[in-house]
Scaffold this active site. Structure first.
Site, PDB file in Angstrom:
ATOM      1  N   ARG A   1      37.506  85.192  -5.911  1.00 37.85           N
ATOM      2  CA  ARG A   1      37.501  85.056  -4.442  1.00 37.85           C
ATOM      3  C   ARG A   1      37.723  83.609  -3.994  1.00 37.85           C
ATOM      4  O   ARG A   1      38.186  83.360  -2.881  1.00 37.85           O
ATOM      5  CB  ARG A   1      36.197  85.618  -3.853  1.00 37.85           C
TER       6      ARG A   1
ATOM      7  N   HIS B   1      41.669  74.355   1.184  1.00 35.68           N
ATOM      8  CA  HIS B   1      40.436  74.024   1.900  1.00 35.68           C
ATOM      9  C   HIS B   1      39.766  72.749   1.385  1.00 35.68           C
ATOM     10  O   HIS B   1      38.945  72.171   2.081  1.00 35.68           O
ATOM     11  CB  HIS B   1      39.447  75.198   1.856  1.00 35.68           C
TER      12      HIS B   1
ATOM     13  N   GLU C   1      46.286  80.493   7.792  1.00 37.82           N
ATOM     14  CA  GLU C   1      45.617  81.346   6.789  1.00 37.82           C
ATOM     15  C   GLU C   1      46.597  82.394   6.241  1.00 37.82           C
ATOM     16  O   GLU C   1      46.526  82.774   5.076  1.00 37.82           O
ATOM     17  CB  GLU C   1      44.382  82.031   7.384  1.00 37.82           C
TER      18      GLU C   1
ATOM     19  N   HIS D   1      40.245  74.144  12.346  1.00 42.87           N
ATOM     20  CA  HIS D   1      40.153  74.500  10.926  1.00 42.87           C
ATOM     21  C   HIS D   1      41.528  74.870  10.343  1.00 42.87           C
ATOM     22  O   HIS D   1      41.915  74.356   9.286  1.00 42.87           O
ATOM     23  CB  HIS D   1      39.156  75.654  10.766  1.00 42.87           C
TER      24      HIS D   1
ATOM     25  N   HIS E   1      38.831  70.632   4.340  1.00 47.68           N
ATOM     26  CA  HIS E   1      37.450  70.306   4.745  1.00 47.68           C
ATOM     27  C   HIS E   1      37.253  68.799   4.843  1.00 47.68           C
ATOM     28  O   HIS E   1      36.537  68.308   5.721  1.00 47.68           O
ATOM     29  CB  HIS E   1      36.437  70.914   3.769  1.00 47.68           C
TER      30      HIS E   1
ATOM     31  N   ARG F   1      15.670  93.977   8.906  1.00 45.04           N
ATOM     32  CA  ARG F   1      16.109  93.983   7.493  1.00 45.04           C
ATOM     33  C   ARG F   1      17.489  94.619   7.312  1.00 45.04           C
ATOM     34  O   ARG F   1      17.836  95.077   6.222  1.00 45.04           O
ATOM     35  CB  ARG F   1      15.085  94.664   6.594  1.00 45.04           C
TER      36      ARG F   1
ATOM     37  N   LYS G   1      31.399  88.075   4.509  1.00 44.90           N
ATOM     38  CA  LYS G   1      30.711  86.774   4.590  1.00 44.90           C
ATOM     39  C   LYS G   1      30.228  86.614   6.019  1.00 44.90           C
ATOM     40  O   LYS G   1      31.030  86.607   6.952  1.00 44.90           O
ATOM     41  CB  LYS G   1      31.660  85.625   4.246  1.00 44.90           C
TER      42      LYS G   1
ATOM     43  N   ASN H   1      40.117  79.905  -0.935  1.00 43.43           N
ATOM     44  CA  ASN H   1      39.821  78.537  -0.483  1.00 43.43           C
ATOM     45  C   ASN H   1      41.013  77.608  -0.704  1.00 43.43           C
ATOM     46  O   ASN H   1      40.886  76.387  -0.564  1.00 43.43           O
ATOM     47  CB  ASN H   1      38.600  77.978  -1.232  1.00 43.43           C
TER      48      ASN H   1
ATOM     49  N   GLU I   1      32.062  86.052  -4.712  1.00 49.94           N
ATOM     50  CA  GLU I   1      32.735  84.797  -5.066  1.00 49.94           C
ATOM     51  C   GLU I   1      32.168  84.147  -6.325  1.00 49.94           C
ATOM     52  O   GLU I   1      31.735  83.003  -6.336  1.00 49.94           O
ATOM     53  CB  GLU I   1      32.693  83.808  -3.877  1.00 49.94           C
TER      54      GLU I   1
ATOM     55  N   LYS J   1      43.353  90.615   0.906  1.00 50.81           N
ATOM     56  CA  LYS J   1      41.929  90.239   0.955  1.00 50.81           C
ATOM     57  C   LYS J   1      41.058  91.382   0.439  1.00 50.81           C
ATOM     58  O   LYS J   1      40.097  91.146  -0.302  1.00 50.81           O
ATOM     59  CB  LYS J   1      41.514  89.831   2.369  1.00 50.81           C
TER      60      LYS J   1
HETATM   61  P1  NAD Z   1      36.722  81.312  17.219  1.00 49.00           P
HETATM   62  O1  NAD Z   1      35.923  82.501  16.912  1.00 49.00           O
HETATM   63  O2  NAD Z   1      36.009  80.097  17.694  1.00 49.00           O
HETATM   64  O3  NAD Z   1      37.829  81.711  18.295  1.00 49.00           O
HETATM   65  C1  NAD Z   1      38.697  80.710  18.761  1.00 49.00           C
HETATM   66  C2  NAD Z   1      38.784  80.729  20.288  1.00 49.00           C
HETATM   67  O4  NAD Z   1      39.580  81.833  20.683  1.00 49.00           O
HETATM   68  C3  NAD Z   1      37.445  80.895  20.978  1.00 49.00           C
HETATM   69  O5  NAD Z   1      37.426  80.079  22.113  1.00 49.00           O
HETATM   70  C4  NAD Z   1      37.444  82.365  21.396  1.00 49.00           C
HETATM   71  O6  NAD Z   1      36.647  82.634  22.519  1.00 49.00           O
HETATM   72  C5  NAD Z   1      38.895  82.577  21.690  1.00 49.00           C
HETATM   73  N1  NAD Z   1      39.380  83.941  21.566  1.00 49.00           N
HETATM   74  C6  NAD Z   1      39.061  84.855  20.624  1.00 49.00           C
HETATM   75  N2  NAD Z   1      39.815  85.943  20.758  1.00 49.00           N
HETATM   76  C7  NAD Z   1      40.615  85.730  21.834  1.00 49.00           C
HETATM   77  C8  NAD Z   1      41.627  86.495  22.459  1.00 49.00           C
HETATM   78  N3  NAD Z   1      42.021  87.669  21.963  1.00 49.00           N
HETATM   79  N4  NAD Z   1      42.227  85.990  23.552  1.00 49.00           N
HETATM   80  C9  NAD Z   1      41.880  84.760  24.015  1.00 49.00           C
HETATM   81  N5  NAD Z   1      40.958  83.969  23.439  1.00 49.00           N
HETATM   82  C10 NAD Z   1      40.330  84.465  22.350  1.00 49.00           C
HETATM   83  O7  NAD Z   1      37.601  80.846  15.962  1.00 49.00           O
HETATM   84  P2  NAD Z   1      38.266  81.656  14.757  1.00 49.00           P
HETATM   85  O8  NAD Z   1      39.366  80.788  14.291  1.00 49.00           O
HETATM   86  O9  NAD Z   1      38.528  83.060  15.084  1.00 49.00           O
HETATM   87  O10 NAD Z   1      37.113  81.666  13.658  1.00 49.00           O
HETATM   88  C11 NAD Z   1      36.642  80.482  13.070  1.00 49.00           C
HETATM   89  C12 NAD Z   1      35.327  80.783  12.387  1.00 49.00           C
HETATM   90  O11 NAD Z   1      35.547  81.750  11.375  1.00 49.00           O
HETATM   91  C13 NAD Z   1      34.689  79.588  11.732  1.00 49.00           C
HETATM   92  O12 NAD Z   1      33.326  79.544  12.080  1.00 49.00           O
HETATM   93  C14 NAD Z   1      34.838  79.863  10.241  1.00 49.00           C
HETATM   94  O13 NAD Z   1      33.795  79.308   9.470  1.00 49.00           O
HETATM   95  C15 NAD Z   1      34.806  81.364  10.222  1.00 49.00           C
HETATM   96  N6  NAD Z   1      35.448  81.973   9.057  1.00 49.00           N
HETATM   97  C16 NAD Z   1      34.750  82.924   8.399  1.00 49.00           C
HETATM   98  C17 NAD Z   1      35.313  83.541   7.317  1.00 49.00           C
HETATM   99  C18 NAD Z   1      34.567  84.653   6.643  1.00 49.00           C
HETATM  100  O14 NAD Z   1      35.012  85.127   5.586  1.00 49.00           O
HETATM  101  N7  NAD Z   1      33.465  85.114   7.209  1.00 49.00           N
HETATM  102  C19 NAD Z   1      36.603  83.211   6.898  1.00 49.00           C
HETATM  103  C20 NAD Z   1      37.298  82.238   7.591  1.00 49.00           C
HETATM  104  C21 NAD Z   1      36.707  81.615   8.684  1.00 49.00           C
HETATM  105  N1  GLY Z   2      37.654  83.086   3.764  1.00 48.09           N
HETATM  106  C1  GLY Z   2      37.094  83.044   2.501  1.00 48.09           C
HETATM  107  C2  GLY Z   2      36.471  84.290   2.012  1.00 48.09           C
HETATM  108  O1  GLY Z   2      36.328  85.272   2.709  1.00 48.09           O
HETATM  109  O2  GLY Z   2      36.088  84.326   0.891  1.00 48.09           O
END
Ligand code: NAD
Ligand code: GLY
Length: 360
Positions: free
Chosen positions: A241, A248, A185, A265, A252, A121, A143, A245, A237, A227
């Site tokens: 917030r 996006h 971003e 992305h 998307h 939990r 998130k 997007n 959101e 942020k």
């Molecule tokens: P990712 O986590 O897939 O990382 C991209 C690649 O880089 C992976 O292969 C990873 O292993 C590699 N990597 C990571 N750090 C590294 C480093 N320092 N050196 C070498 N390689 C490295 O992709 P991302 O772009 O970081 O994240 C995308 C995800 O984030 C999506 O799932 C998206 O939905 C999510 N997201 C979440 C929020 C939120 O608010 N929670 C906001 C935006 C995106």
């Molecule tokens: N990346 C969108 C959010 O955190 O709201």
């Protein structure tokens, strides 16, 4: 070490950042009144690069460290991976006092964060983001979640970390393509929230492409402050917030039309921001020449700007399936010139499509 506060009353936390901050993760965790058991969730690639220094720092600060690897890739951001984490947490006998350290990009952060939100939990967790996207966006704001086969991020929770530790030095090992995705971003923040940041990006494009530490720290500081400000005002959101997007809606659509394989992305968001800028200009928001500046910045940071070729009906269908569609209208984020925004409902899809040059 520099820090920024995410102000959420009793759930407030610090984002620490600098170069080489991983070494300080143990001391920082020790200051948080956490239990002694730390489960570091990472993936084989990031783990091979950064698990050891994180482990060393945690052990030196008196923690017992358990490593949990999850497979690398967006396709593994799912319930199977979540179960893998729960299984390991249970096998290791970790109780409510244990905490999770999410060491990796946005995928690790989102999955590990949701594991923390739901295991027993809810146990504590800290974010150690290692991609630029995760450092400027996903690690902040709480998130967390996983994808479902019917759509992205359909299962999850708002669950804030106890701390975010950004080490800009980790970006040196990131692939060029992933790095540029993070810059998309960053541009987003400048276009809709901070004209000065936009100006800085324009005038420092080359240094940013060279991953200049000082430049990156300035940019990460700005994005995290922006942020933090947004999240503090609208954690769940309900309004503001949604500004995050920006770009996006078309982003998307591009991802889904191309089967999530052709564009990453951040690349899709770059294309989406260019469309949003054209639409905003067509609505009369902002001044002449600002769309050109946005397009030029996106290009100069090595990101794509052109929509892939699909028929107007295909774009219309993809746009209408987006999560931001409510009762037939799209909640669209417009930029008002550079540095300001407006969120409004758009029901006339043909206007959006025509303005972006889709379907003649
Ligand atoms: P990712 O986590 O897939 O990382 C991209 C690649 O880089 C992976 O292969 C990873 O292993 C590699 N990597 C990571 N750090 C590294 C480093 N320092 N050196 C070498 N390689 C490295 O992709 P991302 O772009 O970081 O994240 C995308 C995800 O984030 C999506 O799932 C998206 O939905 C999510 N997201 C979440 C929020 C939120 O608010 N929670 C906001 C935006 C995106
Ligand atoms: N990346 C969108 C959010 O955190 O709201």
């Amino acid at each position: 070490m520099e820090s920024i506060t995410v102000g959420l009353a009793e759930r407030s936390y610090q984002i620490f950042f600098g170069a080489g901050t991983l070494e300080g993760i143990g001391i920082a965790c020790a200051s948080l009144s956490l239990g002694k058991q730390a489960a570091v969730v990472t993936n084989p690639l990031v783990g091979s690069l950064y698990f050891q220094p994180v482990q060393r720092a945690l052990v030196e600060a008196g923690f017992q460290v358990h490593r949990i690897d999850i497979p690398d890739g967006e396709e593994y951001k799912n319930l199977d991976t979540l179960k893998l984490i729960y299984d390991r947490l249970i096998e290791e006998g970790l109780d409510r006092g244990a905490f999770i350290v999410a060491l990796g990009g946005g995928v690790v952060g989102d999955v590990a964060g949701y594991a923390a939100a739901s295991y027993l939990r809810g146990i504590s967790f800290v974010q150690v983001p290692t991609t630029l996207l995760a450092q400027v966006d996903s690690s902040v704001g709480g998130k967390t979640g996983v994808n479902h086969e019917k759509g992205k991020n359909l299962i999850g929770a708002f669950y804030q970390p106890l701390m975010v530790m950004v080490d800009v030095a980790t970006l040196s090992t990131l692939s060029d393509r992933e790095y540029l995705c993070g810059l998309a971003e960053v541009i987003k923040y400048g276009v809709v929230l901070d004209r000065q940041l936009f100006d800085f990006l324009e005038s420092h494009a080359e240094r940013l492409l060279a991953r200049d530490t000082e430049c990156l720290l300035k940019v990460i500081r700005s994005c995290c402050s922006l942020k933090a400000g947004v999240v503090a005002q609208d954690e769940r959101e309900t309004g503001l917030r949604a500004v995050l997007n920006y770009g996006h809606t078309f982003g998307h659509a591009v991802e889904s039309l191309t089967g999530y394989g052709r564009f990453k992305h951040g690349e899709a968001v770059a294309i989406g921001m260019v469309q949003a800028a054209k639409i905003s200009e067509a609505m009369g928001y902002g001044q002449r020449g600002e769309t050109e500046r946005i397009v030029a910045l996106v290009k100069s940071l090595g990101l794509p700007t052109e929509l892939p070729e699909f028929r107007a009906e295909e774009y219309a269908e993809a746009l209408m399936h987006d999560k931001k569609v409510k009762s037939g209208g799209i909640n669209f984020v417009f930029n008002k010139g550079i540095g300001d925004f407006l969120i409004a409902r758009v029901t006339d899809l043909s206007f959006l499509l025509k303005t972006c040059g889709i379907g003649g």
